[in-house]
Design a protein around this motif. Structure first.
Motif, PDB file in Angstrom:
ATOM      1  N   UNK B  27       0.904  -1.196  -0.022  1.00 38.03           N
ATOM      2  CA  UNK B  27      -0.025  -0.034   0.015  1.00 38.03           C
ATOM      3  C   UNK B  27       1.121   1.364   0.000  1.00 38.03           C
ATOM      4  N   UNK B  28       0.619   2.237  -1.141  1.00 35.19           N
ATOM      5  CA  UNK B  28       1.604   3.342  -1.057  1.00 35.19           C
ATOM      6  C   UNK B  28       0.649   4.601  -0.445  1.00 35.19           C
ATOM      7  N   UNK B  29       1.397   5.387   0.422  1.00 32.59           N
ATOM      8  CA  UNK B  29       0.629   6.587   0.995  1.00 32.59           C
ATOM      9  C   UNK B  29       1.927   7.654   0.928  1.00 32.59           C
ATOM     10  N   UNK B  30       1.048   8.709   0.378  1.00 32.75           N
ATOM     11  CA  UNK B  30       2.159  10.042   0.226  1.00 32.75           C
ATOM     12  C   UNK B  30       2.296  10.963   1.470  1.00 32.75           C
ATOM     13  N   UNK B  31       1.570  10.620   2.572  1.00 36.97           N
ATOM     14  CA  UNK B  31       1.558  11.239   3.664  1.00 36.97           C
ATOM     15  C   UNK B  31       1.735  10.838   4.941  1.00 36.97           C
ATOM     16  N   UNK B  32       2.066  11.285   6.167  1.00 35.52           N
ATOM     17  CA  UNK B  32       2.014  10.366   7.065  1.00 35.52           C
ATOM     18  C   UNK B  32       0.670  10.276   7.751  1.00 35.52           C
TER      19      UNK B  32
END
Lengths: 116, 441
Positions: B27-32
């Motif tokens: 799973x890719x997340x671009x923020x915390x």
């Protein structure tokens, strides 16, 4: 690396393998994200927000490296360093302008390549 | 696994690279914040960029570790700052990678290593569960009244961390009882550590029990963690405690009182929280009387006393155990199950088993091997020690003492049935009642 192209997809191949669709998709993501980032660097430099200039340069540096755009990478590193040190005097504006031109030129080349 | 990366291209690149292994669900997340909001997915691993647009990678790591303290987080960053890396590692990062040409290989290797570690941990959990089942109370075979009393006391031992002192002749299963208490107690997730006091040379026992620091004596080439420390939060089983010399007894007493140890040659005080179980086949009361065992230590160790009865007093348990050993041995060796003939049954019941359950097991296993049919006969039963009568007589007691022992033996065998005992011995039941009343038996 093809010197005439000023970029290479050799490293990209190492990451995603030889799947042409994957390679094209990744190049497309790069083409969609890098130009707005360069524009943003210019905008932030215009308002002397060197912290933001540093952050964007720092963020895009590894992606530029993946395509082995060594000329551009050197410029990015210089911009990152000078913006971080708040050393906005000297040739930072000129450097950003030069970077923008180099990126635009290589982006055009890449777009032509994937449209073939 | 989660990839948290603010650069969309680099994040997608890492995701696709890791997905080359179909076992990796990425799973890719671009923020915390998105990463934290999705922790319910319970990732096995997080690759975390140090610089994120909303909160720093450091803050994300801290918040993740509040909820999942053991979740491995690798910081992947463009930052080439040694101090930042060291600080992050000190604060719980599993590793720190700089984004360079080696990042993908290092990440790949690390994930394989973590996956192998997880597999081994799962295997350990399964084995622990199997050990727990093995030492379930149900696996201590027998239905005699004497054994039921033991079960009652074992059950009481589970509810607290009281010291347990187990007595019983050799081969009665003292260690099995100790393990059953440990693996059925709340301490089962920590170690059961056994030390046979009689088997360790007196000059080594202190270091064996309390550990030692490197260089504390000739031959101490490395630091050694002692049995007490190994058993912290678990159970320490001190087998044959009656064999411990007086000097060591005083050191043990101090440790039990203070609940802390210092390694030999060391200065650090290490706090302990272990349950102590001791066992002996000697009478510690007699040893105290003879001056061989410290009285204060005796009372400190007595705790909950459990006396395991000798097999010869457990009546039909002999047959229950014999059948269990036959089935177990046949299963282990891919043999057809065997029965016990009437004569073999009688022989097994007549013998007095000085080696107790351990001896019965050996006798049965040999009988299974020797028997050619699907039944174990009297001929297949071979007792190793001298015959039971000779064994009995070697104690050299007075006639009155022999008399009492015989009546006591039969009473135990028939589970306290006075009428049956009187009938078997051809004596009056009132004689037995009188002897019980006078505490002669």
């Amino acid at each position: 690396m093809n010197q005439s192209k000023n970029y290479s997809i050799d490293k990209l191949l190492q990451y995603v393998g030889n799947d042409v669709n994957q390679i094209n998709e990744m190049i497309k993501i790069f083409l969609d994200t890098i130009p707005p980032d360069i524009d943003q660097i210019q905008k932030m430099a215009n308002i002397n927000d060197w912290q933001r200039v540093y952050e964007i340069a720092h963020r895009i540096k590894p992606s530029i490296d993946i395509f082995e755009m060594n000329n551009i990478l050197e410029d990015i590193k210089k911009i990152e360093y000078q913006a971080h040190e708040n050393n906005a005097e000297g040739n930072l504006d000129a450097l950003i302008k030069e970077l923008s031109e180099k990126v635009n030129s290589v982006i055009l080349l890449m777009q032509k390549e994937i449209e073939k | 696994m989660f990839v948290v990366e603010d650069d969309p291209f680099y994040g997608e690149l890492m995701k696709r690279h890791l997905q080359l292994n179909p076992d990796n669900d990425v799973f890719l997340f671009t923020n915390g914040k998105d990463c934290l909001a999705n922790l319910y997915l319970q990732p096995d691993f997080i690759s975390l960029d140090y610089r994120l647009p909303d909160i720093s990678g450091f803050e994300v790591m801290k918040k993740v570790h509040i909820e999942y303290p053991d979740l491995p987080i690798v910081i992947v960053s463009g930052q080439e700052d040694v101090k930042t890396a060291l600080d992050l590692l000190k604060d719980g990062a599993y590793d720190y990678f700089v984004k360079d040409n080696d990042t993908k290989d290092r990440l790949w290797n690390l994930i394989n290593k973590l996956r192998e570690k997880k597999r081994l941990n799962t295997e350990i959990d399964i084995l622990k569960e199997e050990v727990g089942i093995k030492y379930n109370f149900n696996n201590i075979k027998g239905t005699s009244q004497a054994l039921k009393s033991v079960f009652k006391l074992m059950d009481k031992a589970l509810k607290t961390s009281i010291t347990v002192s187990i007595t019983g002749e050799t081969g009665t299963g003292k260690e099995l009882v100790a393990k059953a208490i440990h693996y059925n107690s709340t301490r089962k997730k920590s170690q059961f550590v056994a030390i046979n006091v009689a088997a360790v040379p007196s000059e080594l026992i202190e270091s064996e029990m309390f550990g030692h620091e490197k260089g504390s004596f000739t031959g101490a080439v490395t630091r050694k963690i002692g049995k007490f420390e190994q058993a912290n939060n678990g159970t320490l089983f001190l087998d044959e405690i009656g064999e411990m010399d007086l000097n060591m007894q005083s050191k043990l007493l101090r440790v039990l009182q203070e609940k802390e140890i210092t390694r030999v040659g060391g200065n650090d005080i290490i706090s302990l929280d272990s349950r102590i179980i001791v066992s002996t086949n000697r009478s510690l009361v007699d040893e105290v009387r003879k001056g061989n065992f410290r009285e204060d230590l005796y009372y400190r160790l007595l705790g909950l006393p459990i006396d395991i009865p000798p097999l010869r007093t457990r009546g039909n348990d002999i047959i229950i155990l014999a059948k269990y050993f036959i089935d177990d041995f046949c299963k282990e060796n891919n043999l057809k199950p065997k029965k016990i003939s009437h004569d073999a049954h009688d022989n097994l019941m007549k013998y007095n088993y000085p080696g107790n359950v351990r001896e019965l097991k050996a006798v049965i296993e040999l009988a299974v091997v020797l028997s050619d049919e699907d039944e174990i006969t009297a001929d297949n039963i071979n007792f190793n020690s001298a015959d039971s009568v000779t064994n009995f007589l070697t104690n050299e007691c007075s006639l009155v003492e022999y008399n009492n022992q015989i009546i006591k033996y039969f009473l135990n065998k028939y589970e306290g049935n006075v009428l049956l005992t009187a009938k078997k011995l051809d004596i009056g039941k009132s004689t037995i009642y009188r002897m019980i009343k006078n505490k002669e038996i």
